[in-house]
Structure formats: C-alpha cells, structure tokens
Design a protein around this motif. Structure first.
Motif, PDB file in Angstrom:
ATOM      1  N   LYS A  51       0.817  -1.218   0.000  1.00  0.00           N
ATOM      2  CA  LYS A  51       0.000   0.000   0.000  1.00  0.00           C
ATOM      3  C   LYS A  51       0.851   1.269   0.000  1.00  0.00           C
ATOM      4  CE  LYS A  51      -4.355  -1.677   1.842  1.00  0.00           C
ATOM      5  NZ  LYS A  51      -5.072  -2.045   3.060  1.00  0.00           N
ATOM      6  N   ASN A  54       1.471   2.850  -3.859  1.00  0.00           N
ATOM      7  CA  ASN A  54       0.655   3.906  -4.480  1.00  0.00           C
ATOM      8  C   ASN A  54       0.217   4.955  -3.461  1.00  0.00           C
ATOM      9  OD1 ASN A  54      -1.247   2.458  -3.137  1.00  0.00           O
ATOM     10  ND2 ASN A  54      -2.608   2.150  -4.865  1.00  0.00           N
ATOM     11  N   LEU A  56      -1.169   4.805  -0.535  1.00  0.00           N
ATOM     12  CA  LEU A  56      -2.313   4.651   0.364  1.00  0.00           C
ATOM     13  C   LEU A  56      -1.841   4.644   1.812  1.00  0.00           C
ATOM     14  CD1 LEU A  56      -4.673   2.030  -1.338  1.00  0.00           C
ATOM     15  CD2 LEU A  56      -4.962   4.487  -1.175  1.00  0.00           C
ATOM     16  N   ARG A  82      -1.603   7.453  -9.103  1.00  0.00           N
ATOM     17  CA  ARG A  82      -2.427   6.311  -8.691  1.00  0.00           C
ATOM     18  C   ARG A  82      -3.301   5.806  -9.833  1.00  0.00           C
ATOM     19  NH1 ARG A  82      -4.350   8.989  -3.099  1.00  0.00           N
ATOM     20  NH2 ARG A  82      -2.847   8.042  -1.688  1.00  0.00           N
ATOM     21  N   SER A  83      -3.760   6.739 -10.672  1.00  0.00           N
ATOM     22  CA  SER A  83      -4.625   6.317 -11.769  1.00  0.00           C
ATOM     23  C   SER A  83      -3.864   5.438 -12.757  1.00  0.00           C
ATOM     24  CB  SER A  83      -5.209   7.543 -12.479  1.00  0.00           C
ATOM     25  OG  SER A  83      -4.206   8.204 -13.219  1.00  0.00           O
ATOM     26  N   MET A  87      -4.835  -1.432  -8.599  1.00  0.00           N
ATOM     27  CA  MET A  87      -4.745  -2.123  -7.316  1.00  0.00           C
ATOM     28  C   MET A  87      -5.962  -3.005  -7.107  1.00  0.00           C
ATOM     29  SD  MET A  87      -3.561  -0.785  -3.669  1.00  0.00           S
ATOM     30  CE  MET A  87      -2.919  -2.002  -2.545  1.00  0.00           C
ATOM     31  N   PHE A  89      -7.874  -5.394  -4.163  1.00  0.00           N
ATOM     32  CA  PHE A  89      -7.906  -5.508  -2.703  1.00  0.00           C
ATOM     33  C   PHE A  89      -8.406  -6.872  -2.248  1.00  0.00           C
ATOM     34  CE2 PHE A  89      -8.288  -1.076  -3.807  1.00  0.00           C
ATOM     35  CZ  PHE A  89      -7.519  -0.421  -2.860  1.00  0.00           C
ATOM     36  N   GLU A  93     -13.737  -4.515  -2.847  1.00  0.00           N
ATOM     37  CA  GLU A  93     -14.033  -3.079  -2.824  1.00  0.00           C
ATOM     38  C   GLU A  93     -14.641  -2.575  -4.113  1.00  0.00           C
ATOM     39  OE1 GLU A  93     -14.104  -1.999  -0.015  1.00  0.00           O
ATOM     40  OE2 GLU A  93     -12.556  -3.038   1.117  1.00  0.00           O
ATOM     41  N   ARG A 155     -11.711  -3.827 -13.525  1.00  0.00           N
ATOM     42  CA  ARG A 155     -11.818  -2.391 -13.250  1.00  0.00           C
ATOM     43  C   ARG A 155     -10.440  -1.747 -13.235  1.00  0.00           C
ATOM     44  NH1 ARG A 155     -14.379  -0.369  -7.599  1.00  0.00           N
ATOM     45  NH2 ARG A 155     -12.471  -1.285  -6.781  1.00  0.00           N
ATOM     46  N   ALA A 156      -9.495  -2.424 -12.582  1.00  0.00           N
ATOM     47  CA  ALA A 156      -8.142  -1.879 -12.526  1.00  0.00           C
ATOM     48  C   ALA A 156      -7.508  -1.860 -13.919  1.00  0.00           C
ATOM     49  CB  ALA A 156      -7.290  -2.688 -11.556  1.00  0.00           C
ATOM     50  N   MET A 159      -8.101   0.965 -16.579  1.00  0.00           N
ATOM     51  CA  MET A 159      -7.397   2.242 -16.474  1.00  0.00           C
ATOM     52  C   MET A 159      -6.059   2.199 -17.235  1.00  0.00           C
ATOM     53  SD  MET A 159      -9.388   4.085 -14.462  1.00  0.00           S
ATOM     54  CE  MET A 159      -8.440   5.385 -13.686  1.00  0.00           C
TER      55      MET A 159
ATOM     56  N   GLN B 129     -13.458   1.311   0.816  1.00  0.00           N
ATOM     57  CA  GLN B 129     -14.122   2.004  -0.293  1.00  0.00           C
ATOM     58  C   GLN B 129     -13.371   3.264  -0.700  1.00  0.00           C
ATOM     59  OE1 GLN B 129     -17.409   1.404  -2.018  1.00  0.00           O
ATOM     60  NE2 GLN B 129     -16.598  -0.592  -1.491  1.00  0.00           N
ATOM     61  N   ALA B 135      -7.174   4.593  -5.024  1.00  0.00           N
ATOM     62  CA  ALA B 135      -6.305   3.771  -5.869  1.00  0.00           C
ATOM     63  C   ALA B 135      -6.645   3.950  -7.349  1.00  0.00           C
ATOM     64  CB  ALA B 135      -6.412   2.302  -5.474  1.00  0.00           C
ATOM     65  N   LEU B 136      -7.905   4.324  -7.624  1.00  0.00           N
ATOM     66  CA  LEU B 136      -8.287   4.567  -9.018  1.00  0.00           C
ATOM     67  C   LEU B 136      -7.950   5.993  -9.447  1.00  0.00           C
ATOM     68  CD1 LEU B 136     -11.714   2.732  -8.998  1.00  0.00           C
ATOM     69  CD2 LEU B 136      -9.808   2.169 -10.504  1.00  0.00           C
ATOM     70  N   GLY B 137      -7.368   6.754  -8.542  1.00  0.00           N
ATOM     71  CA  GLY B 137      -6.930   8.106  -8.891  1.00  0.00           C
ATOM     72  C   GLY B 137      -7.927   9.200  -8.553  1.00  0.00           C
TER      73      GLY B 137
END
Lengths: 247, 227
Positions: A51, A54, A56, A82-83, A87, A89, A93, A155-156, A159, B129, B135-137
C-alpha cells in the motif's frame, strides 16, 4: 530481464504507526514485466508495504519511485500517479451502489476524462476478458466473491495501468473460487504485466513469479528468484514459513 | 352533537385557510430539511476533516445549537433580523419576516442534528471504499461525491426522514412568532368562532395521522434498504 526499466523502486522504506515500526529499511526493485510475489507470516507488513507503493500508506523514511516518479514528494500529483497503477484488494471493494458497468467506467470517465462510450466499451472488453460479460448490468452484491474479484481486476485493467498491485486477492475467497481469480492473474503475468502480489498462493508463485520477497517483522528477509526461494531458502525464518505453508 | 355539527359546518368555510396554513407548514418543513441536510453535510465533512480549524468550527456549531432551546433560536432570528437590517442599512424592514425567520432558524437548528446523522453515515462506509477510490486516482471530492456520500445517504435515509417527522411536529413552534402555519391557523379560527377545543383537537388529529403514516412508510423503507 535485468536490462528492463525499473517500474517500482523502493529505497530504504521505513514506516511507523506512532511508536510502532511496521516497516524497517525495505529496499527492492521491480522491473517492467516482472512478477514479484510478496509473502510472509501475518503481521509481517506485506500489505502495508504494497500500500505504500501507491501512497495509500504514507512513509516516514526512504523513497519510493514509480516509473521514475517519486511518490513521497509533496509536489507529485499523487492522484494522477495512482490512476496509472492498478490495485486489487482483499475484499474486492467494488462500489456497491453502482452496476458492474458503472464500476468499470466511473474512474475512466471522471479521472481519465474518457467519454462514456469509450469507457463503457473498454470496461466491457475487460469484463469479457475475465469471462463475465453476462454480468454487466448486475450489481456487485449479486455476484459471488470470485466474480467480484474478477470484476475488480477488470476495473483496474480498464485504467490501462503500467503495473498492478494485488493485496491478498484470494484470501477472502472460498477455496473453489480461488482458481478462477488465479487463472486471470496467471494470464496477466504471461502477457507481460508488471505485477506485485501479496499472496499465500505458493502455486501461483511457482507458476509465474520471477522473484519472491519474504517478509518478517517489517523487514525484507529474502529477496531472490523463485527457484532459489523454493529450493534453497537461506534464512531460517523462510524455511519455517515454507514448511508450514507447503505441508 | 351540536358541538360537532357546528365545527363541521365551520370547517367547510375555513378549509381554504387551513389548507394555506398547511402549505406554510410544508414550506417550512421542505426548506428546513433540504437546507438542513446541505449545511449538515458540510458540517459533517468539516467535522471529519483533518484540518483542525474546520473541525473546531463544526464542533462548536453543533454544540451551540444542541445546547440552546429551539424556541429561543426562532425568536432570536425573528427579532434580531429586522434589528440587524436597520443597523446595517439604516432603513426599517417593512416586510413580514416570520416565514423567512422560521425557515432560517429551523434550517440552522436542524443542520446541527442532521450533521451528526450524516457524520455517522459517512463513518459507516468502510475505509476500503475510499482506498479503492483513491487507488483509481480519484481525489477527495470525487471520492466523497461519487463513492462515499451516495452510499452514506442510502443508509441514512430512514434516519433523516425520522428527523423530518420530528421537525414536522416541532414546526408548530412558529406559533411563538405569529406565523400562520397549520396549527396556528386552527387556533386562530377556533378562537374567533368559539370552537377552540374542536379546532385544536382537529389539528392534533391531523398531525397525528400524518406523522403515523410517514413513520409507517419510513419503517417499510428501512426494511427494504436493509434487506
């Protein structure tokens, strides 16, 4: 492999929660196309380490560079960085109030500025890749854990990340669902995705990992090739761990 | 029996006035709820922010408004606003400020309560969440607007509606500053026609029925949202 460019560069990373030191002087590099598995007993700091990559989890000492950009520099646009790093989880999430399609496209639209049509097309293409195109209009709660995690990977990927971070992606899954998630990850690894995976799936490590990092009490104890790790682990702690996990 | 028939006969004549009174009650209720939720959300975000000054302001606000009686807030606004207006502009305020004062007072007062509900709602959304959003920016504002608040509001809807039902009953307090809401219209009419007992009973029945039905709907909604 050694001449490929360094994508993730951790330099003497240390982190404290108040007085408690969770990471101690962690140094390692992950090159483009490399698959690195991070393992170790629980509480060894592996999730925290991934973590920090990126941002977090902020760090107090050392440096972290992703694609040459220093993430612990206040001037860095952390959101933009980060975009570009995907990532996944432990608890998936996914956003429960959004449909699968919306989950896949929302960040593409709002963060990357893609058009709705483009984002949807891209998202659905990756959904198809993880074998779930039939679920596009459902909501996360209607899917099984394994399916949710595959959507999270899609989803990841939507991007277009330069690297993927996996934080125990299979630990919250029933045994029969682990394979479907690992299959997707193996596919990604074989395509040359740069991956850093915190996982206990040693089968996955054996199959696709280039390197294995073993952590204990916040320190990187072993950082070696997969073969070295499984055949001739140097440290006693890693030997104990392997004995426990493999037998 | 006469007691009843006289009232019902008069009710037919007073119905438009009562309806107007009811619309005033609804106006106060709607504006105060919408404004209260908006200000309350802002206060909740301030309360949860890592910037200490914002934190203190929000905390002070909530404590202040929870420590003074609603009636006092209401009166203070009613009397202070024209006074301040005169002080600032030098003119006298000729318009009737009862409605505006009521709305503003309820809005500010309810904001303190709504902010606590919203704060609990935001805190009930797992950290994973916001991690996923980051994490998606997504930045703070995107993560709040697109991910956290929509989920939080879904969870909070029954609580917010319950607070609104309480507000519906409390809104009768505008009586103190002479605003002709539903209750006061009943009172005035009853007083005028010597039917005070009947009109007050009638008003009570209406408040009771509306509140009961609303509570029932909220309960049903709550069941549907938790399933």
């Amino acid at each position: 492999m050694s001449e490929a460019k360094v994508m993730i560069d951790l330099q003497h990373v240390s982190k404290w929660y108040k007085d408690f030191q969770v990471l101690t002087d962690c140094t390692t590099q992950i090159r483009q196309g490399e698959v690195v598995v991070v393992c170790g007993p629980s509480g060894s700091g592996k999730s925290t380490l991934i973590k920090t990559v990126n941002g977090l989890e902020p760090i107090q000492q050392g440096n972290i560079l992703v694609d040459g950009i220093k993430i612990n520099d206040p001037k860095t646009n952390l959101n933009k960085l980060r975009s570009r790093v995907g990532m996944v989880f432990q608890h998936f999430e996914l956003f429960p109030h959004l449909s699968i399609t919306e989950n896949l496209s929302i960040a593409q639209i709002k963060v990357l500025g893609r058009s709705e049509a483009e984002a949807k097309q891209k998202g659905l293409a990756y959904l198809d890749r993880v074998g779930l195109s039939a679920q596009a209009n459902k909501y996360p709660a209607q899917l099984s854990g394994g399916q949710q995690q595959r959507v999270a990977i899609a989803r990841a990927l939507s991007m277009d990340p330069i690297a993927m971070l996996f934080d125990e992606p299979t630990s919250a899954l029933d045994p029969e669902m682990i394979t479907e998630v690992l299959d997707v990850m193996v596919g990604l690894a074989k395509e040359g995705m740069t991956m850093m995976c915190v996982t206990h799936e040693m089968g996955f490590a054996r199959q696709v990992a280039n390197r294995v990092i073993f952590m204990d009490q916040g320190k990187i104890v072993e950082d070696c090739t997969k073969d070295d790790f499984f055949n001739t682990p140097r440290g006693e702690r890693a030997q104990q761990f392997l004995n426990k996990i493999l037998h | 029996m006469e007691w009843f028939t006289a009232f019902f006969q008069d009710l037919q004549l007073s119905a438009p006035a009562l309806w107007h009174g009811f619309s005033i009650t609804l106006k106060v209720l709607c504006f105060a709820t919408v404004g209260g939720v908006l200000i309350g959300t802002l206060l909740a975000l301030m309360r949860l922010s890592s910037i200490r000054v914002l934190n203190w302001i929000a905390k002070g606000y909530v404590n202040l408004f929870r420590s003074i009686p609603l009636l006092l807030v209401l009166m203070w606004f009613y009397f202070a606003v024209p006074f301040i207006y005169t002080g600032v502009t030098g003119n006298y305020l000729t318009m009737d400020t009862a409605l505006v004062s009521s709305i503003v007072a309820f809005m500010l007062f309810e904001a303190a309560y709504f902010s606590e509900i919203v704060r609990a709602g935001i805190q009930s959304i797992p950290k994973g969440q916001t991690d996923a959003a980051s994490a998606l920016g997504m930045n703070y504002s995107q993560s709040m607007r697109l991910i956290v608040l929509p989920q939080a509001f879904r969870k909070m809807t029954p609580l917010l509606l319950q607070q609104t039902i309480i507000l519906f009953q409390d809104s009768t307090m505008v009586y103190a500053i002479g605003l002709l809401d539903f209750f006061r219209t009943n009172y005035v009419r009853g007083d005028l026609m010597s039917l005070l007992t009947q009109y007050i009973l009638f008003a009570g029945l209406v408040y009771f029925t509306v509140s009961m039905i609303a509570t029932y709907i909220v309960k049903k909604l709550q069941q549907r949202l938790t399933v």
